[in-house]
Design a protein around this motif. Structure first.
Motif, PDB file in Angstrom:
ATOM      1  N   GLU A   1      26.304  77.004  56.882  1.00  0.00           N
ATOM      2  CA  GLU A   1      25.378  75.665  56.645  1.00  0.00           C
ATOM      3  C   GLU A   1      25.028  75.722  55.255  1.00  0.00           C
TER       4      GLU A   1
ATOM      5  N   SER B   1      16.488  73.823  55.241  1.00  0.00           N
ATOM      6  CA  SER B   1      16.769  74.990  55.743  1.00  0.00           C
ATOM      7  C   SER B   1      17.898  75.063  56.665  1.00  0.00           C
ATOM      8  N   ALA B   2      18.587  75.974  56.368  1.00  0.00           N
ATOM      9  CA  ALA B   2      19.902  76.233  57.145  1.00  0.00           C
ATOM     10  C   ALA B   2      19.950  77.164  58.140  1.00  0.00           C
ATOM     11  N   HIS B   3      20.463  77.199  59.232  1.00  0.00           N
ATOM     12  CA  HIS B   3      20.667  78.208  60.161  1.00  0.00           C
ATOM     13  C   HIS B   3      21.333  79.448  59.718  1.00  0.00           C
TER      14      HIS B   3
ATOM     15  N   PRO C   1      16.091  79.744  54.266  1.00  0.00           N
ATOM     16  CA  PRO C   1      16.464  79.925  55.621  1.00  0.00           C
ATOM     17  C   PRO C   1      15.358  79.725  56.665  1.00  0.00           C
ATOM     18  N   ASP C   2      15.712  79.350  57.803  1.00  0.00           N
ATOM     19  CA  ASP C   2      14.770  78.643  58.659  1.00  0.00           C
ATOM     20  C   ASP C   2      13.975  79.755  59.376  1.00  0.00           C
ATOM     21  N   ALA C   3      14.042  81.139  59.116  1.00  0.00           N
ATOM     22  CA  ALA C   3      13.023  81.895  59.813  1.00  0.00           C
ATOM     23  C   ALA C   3      12.045  82.127  58.776  1.00  0.00           C
TER      24      ALA C   3
END
Lengths: 339, 339
Positions: A102, A96-98, A67-69
């Motif tokens: 995705e 890394s997907a939102h 994850p992109d966080a």
DNA sequence: CTGAAAGCGCTTACAG
DNA sequence: CTGAAAGCGCTTACAG
């Protein structure tokens, strides 16, 4: 770009022979081998990976979805994975997907394009397990990190969030704190949910104050820990301890206590989870649970590599749970100091 | 794995036609296109990237080389890069190497294997520039982050460490601090060296106390900031302010001040560099320089993509310097609060 | 020990 | 609008 043809021509041999030299086949006359090797170096020839991948159906590449966080959390794990794979001559392709849609699209691309030999999925907030498992179809080995997905022939690596959370609550209760609040990390996050579950069970097991009022939702950021603490301290009676689901929120909580002129730990004990590197340097030093992220990454890489070298038929379904250790410092009000 | 042949057979067309459908060529009869498209979906066909790469000499993949330390710093940048590339349908292949020799080997493999279309190199401690540039040979576009390497036809993205460091020292001097110490981040690190240079020049420019005694070497960790501060406060006279080359060391410095029963900022002002997310939540809130890491990553991705779409002949040598802004909080002794 | 040839899965001039 | 064929850069049975 130099190709095997250039080498073959210059060495006056066939490409088959160059290929044999490249692959250390024993069926090459030493003199030929030397001549070819010299020219390979001279030309700084590196085999084309696309041709190799097409022909061998192996790319020596591992996919990594995250994850992109939560950059820190995942970068540490990634380093652990990378270290191991680098040693074993493998590359990592990241994505890394939102959101989950995705992610599933990316996984589809990864799995069916011949791009990778194995896949590591970090998806703590995965919800649509079905769609995910459908994509996988056991084409390549998969390791899941911090998500419980019942995919056959895969490895799942989990932190023992539940028991460590219980242990932390127990520790606080032993120190006389009976009204312990919890700052949640997010209901869609696996680790956060497990920590919460440990908190809830410990509360009843150790006969502590139970009330929904003592639980506030955060999102793993300092700011959310700060706000949550402000809210919690308005309860009547106010909590005597706060258990934040990660260190960042615990730091926000400490700052909130400061603003409220509360002494930590005298008026309010505060503990976190993760043991980030500066936890020991806070005032007061933060009591927390140590999470060995690099080791987690290392285990993931190791397990994946192992399965990549196995026949699909030989693969097993495996679940690895990493035990976690509390690190007792000052913020919980304990005099005890751990190493 | 489904191939274009499977699709062609099932649709009763040639692979050429399937290929045309895949690539949105306009020379396909709508009826044929629909039939083929349906079957592509039915079979969940994804083109083999190795075959594509071999044929097109493009892989839609970008390489990313970074040191295996400093996880946070680089993971933020990476996220910035990834976000941009993902949108533009490109993948990232990462490799973090331990030392420079490993790195150069990796670069060689990346550049000459047809694996990637572009390369981003984060190498703050690069020393052997020659070996590096030799590998590159202008085969593919390259972006350098945080290292000054005079490679033609490449983009270099730098932080304006020097001027921000000067500005920070100036700010401290304006607040009456004349004896300002510096905790260095490491002599082989580009950012650290530039911050140090700014400090040195500012000291003489603003006529502050100058002495080698006021400089201590750290390594960007909390622990090193802690030790450095202990050492610095033994000087006679002791410094009245400490400028740490990053926030982690500043946090160590604050803890050291606490141990020494020094009040921050009354007895000792402490400032950092980076503006990590919890800097605002420290006690006292940390004055520091904000470094927009995600934006840096974004710029790197953008520049690389732009150059990848250019003819080699059209490429230019570019240098982007990102201005940085101080964030004034409490730890410097200023009453002023920034947003 | 070595080479000619087929094949991995695509794309693209060329011909029709 | 569509297909047969060559070619991208490798590997590997097969033949010698």
């Amino acid at each position: 770009m130099t190709t095997i043809n250039d080498v073959a021509k210059k060495a006056k041999v066939s490409t088959a022979t160059v290929s044999r030299v490249l692959n250390n086949s024993d069926k090459v006359r030493p003199a030929t081998r030397d001549r070819v090797s010299t020219i390979i170096k001279e030309l700084n020839f590196v085999p084309n990976v696309n041709a190799l991948g097409l022909q061998r159906k192996k790319t020596k590449t591992v996919g990594l979805i995250f994850p992109d966080a939560s950059a820190h959390y995942f970068s540490e794990i990634m380093q652990g994975i990378n270290r191991h794979l680098f040693k074993n001559d493998h590359q990592i392709l990241i994505s890394s997907a939102h959101d989950e849609e995705e992610e599933i699209k990316t996984i589809n691309g990864f799995v069916n394009s011949g791009r990778i030999d194995g896949l590591i999925i970090m998806m703590p907030s995965a919800r649509d397990y079905k769609g995910l498992i459908d994509q996988l179809k056991n084409e390549i080995p998969v390791v899941f990190i911090a998500c419980e997905i019942d995919a056959p022939y895969s490895t799942t690596i989990l932190l023992d969030n539940y028991n460590s959370a219980k242990e932390m609550v127990h520790h606080l209760s032993q120190l006389g704190r009976k009204r312990i609040a919890f700052i949640h990390g997010g209901e869609h996050n696996y680790d956060a949910r497990e920590r919460h579950r440990g908190y809830i069970d410990a509360r009843s097991e150790y006969q502590l104050d139970e009330s929904e009022e003592l639980e506030v939702m955060g999102n793993f950021t300092e700011a959310s820990g700060f706000q949550a603490t402000l809210a919690l301290m308005k309860r009547n009676p106010a909590p005597t301890a706060i258990f934040a689901a990660n260190d960042a929120m615990a730091i926000g909580a400490i700052e909130a206590a400061r603003v409220l002129k509360l002494s930590v730990p005298a008026d309010l004990a505060i503990v976190g989870f993760d043991d980030i590197s500066l936890a020991a340097y806070l005032d007061p030093a933060l009591t927390t649970v140590h999470v060995p992220l690099r080791r987690l990454g290392h285990l993931a890489g190791e397990s994946l590599l192992k399965n990549m070298n196995l026949d699909p038929a030989e693969r097993t379904t495996e679940k690895i749970i990493i035990p976690l250790k509390p690190v007792i410092r000052r913020s919980c009000g304990s005099e005890q100091e751990s190493a």
